[in-house]
Design an enzyme around this catalytic site. Structure first.
Site, PDB file in Angstrom:
ATOM      1  N   TYR A   1       0.834  -1.207   0.000  1.00 32.64           N
ATOM      2  CA  TYR A   1       0.000   0.000   0.000  1.00 32.64           C
ATOM      3  C   TYR A   1       0.867   1.256   0.000  1.00 32.64           C
ATOM      4  CZ  TYR A   1      -3.307   3.559   1.536  1.00 32.64           C
ATOM      5  OH  TYR A   1      -4.061   4.705   1.647  1.00 32.64           O
TER       6      TYR A   1
ATOM      7  N   LYS B   1       1.159   3.891  -3.160  1.00 30.37           N
ATOM      8  CA  LYS B   1       0.698   5.274  -2.978  1.00 30.37           C
ATOM      9  C   LYS B   1       1.810   6.254  -3.342  1.00 30.37           C
ATOM     10  CE  LYS B   1      -2.797   6.537  -1.743  1.00 30.37           C
ATOM     11  NZ  LYS B   1      -4.044   6.809  -2.531  1.00 30.37           N
TER      12      LYS B   1
END
Length: 330
Positions: free
Chosen positions: A138, A142
């Site tokens: 994640y 990002k």
């Protein structure tokens, strides 16, 4: 101004879309679940349903808008790199490309302070203090999505990115629900000494930051901004405040950090071996997040966006608790 808000069926996207409508903006919204945006449509939002992984749809969404607030993406810790890359990087590439093709003036990208996570305590993190190695898919994706956004400056797109920490308020489905359910099952423990201080962000403060990002001058462009309430608080005091508001017993049991971390490692290992790779109930990263100090320096947002947090965390928590009780009444 006419704007597009992606991820409008989620917590942050829906709350910002509502705020933008209340400020008199024309708002087009996108999300996968039509049932989650009925209230926004009743307020005057234009809803176009569809999957942002389809470039043609994204071009349609960006047609005729002045700015895009990109809130869509995959969140969480468990899952394959391919899943997070598709939802966070590929989708953002599609949004950037559509903005350029449709002559959208500005793109405000919602990123995450997960890019900083390395399992260590951090106080007053500045935007450039990135770890040598990302701790999970994640956080890595990002950051890669941010890079896609900033690369578009070369082609004339005005871009900004925000990294808000622990956003809460009515509609929050990511921070407290898991903790509430764990406490109801008797499985929640304070990890470590329980004195670690962390940042939270009221959804109202984030809404103002996003609106300021839409309207900010040239000096603010091309930068990423930490967003929080600017006042770190003991995490477990916050958790117990929410539990008391919901008439649940406070967390009093302590679990040593090393023991919790080892249990999480075993839990993750077992889940990788089970059919379907079910999501673990405890993660090593989650243990670190719940036990370590973690706060952001928001001086850049104050200087360039004119950001000033005005809604207290306790007001945001009261709002969340009232909403949660209304959702679970009976």
């Amino acid at each position: 101004m006419k704007i597009l808000v992606t991820g409008a069926s989620g917590f942050i996207g829906s709350r910002f879309a509502r705020h933008a409508l209340e400020q008199g903006l024309q708002v087009r919204i996108n999300g996968r679940r039509a049932d989650a945006v009925t209230a926004l449509c009743a307020q005057g939002a234009e809803f176009i349903q569809g999957d942002l992984s389809e470039p043609a749809l994204v071009e349609q969404l960006c047609r005729g808008v002045d700015a895009v607030v990109h809130c869509a993406g995959a969140v969480g810790v468990w899952g394959t790199y391919a899943h997070f890359h598709q939802a966070n990087v590929t989708v953002t590439e599609n949004v950037v490309e559509a903005c350029l093709k449709q002559k959208v003036r500005r793109l405000v990208h919602l990123s995450s302070p997960s890019v900083y996570f390395d399992g260590k305590a951090h106080v007053g993190l500045r935007e450039e203090q990135l770890p040598k190695r990302f701790s999970d898919h994640y956080g890595k994706t990002k950051f890669l999505a941010e890079q896609q956004v900033f690369a578009a400056q070369e082609f004339g797109l005005e871009v900004l990115a925000l990294r808000p920490r622990f956003v809460t308020g009515a509609g929050d489905t990511s921070i407290f629900p898991r903790l509430i359910n764990m406490q109801r099952k008797g499985r929640l423990s304070i990890i470590g000494n329980g004195l670690n201080k962390v940042d939270f962000t009221s959804i109202h403060n984030l809404n103002h930051a996003l609106m300021n990002a839409l309207q900010a001058g040239e000096a603010a462009l091309g930068q990423v901004y930490n967003i929080s309430n600017g006042a770190p608080v003991p995490l477990w005091d916050v958790v117990n405040y929410v539990l008391r508001q919901l008439d649940l017993p406070p967390v009093t049991r302590h679990l040593p950090y090393g023991l919790a971390y080892s249990a999480a490692a075993i839990n993750e290992g077992l889940c990788t071996l089970l059919p379907g790779r079910p999501e673990p109930t405890l993660f090593r990263l989650g243990v670190a997040v719940m036990a370590k100090d973690f706060s952001l320096d928001i001086s850049r947002a104050r200087q360039y966006l004119g950001y000033e947090p005005t809604t207290s965390l306790w007001t945001a928590l009261d709002e969340f608790c009232a909403w949660w009780q209304a959702q679970h009444r009976g």
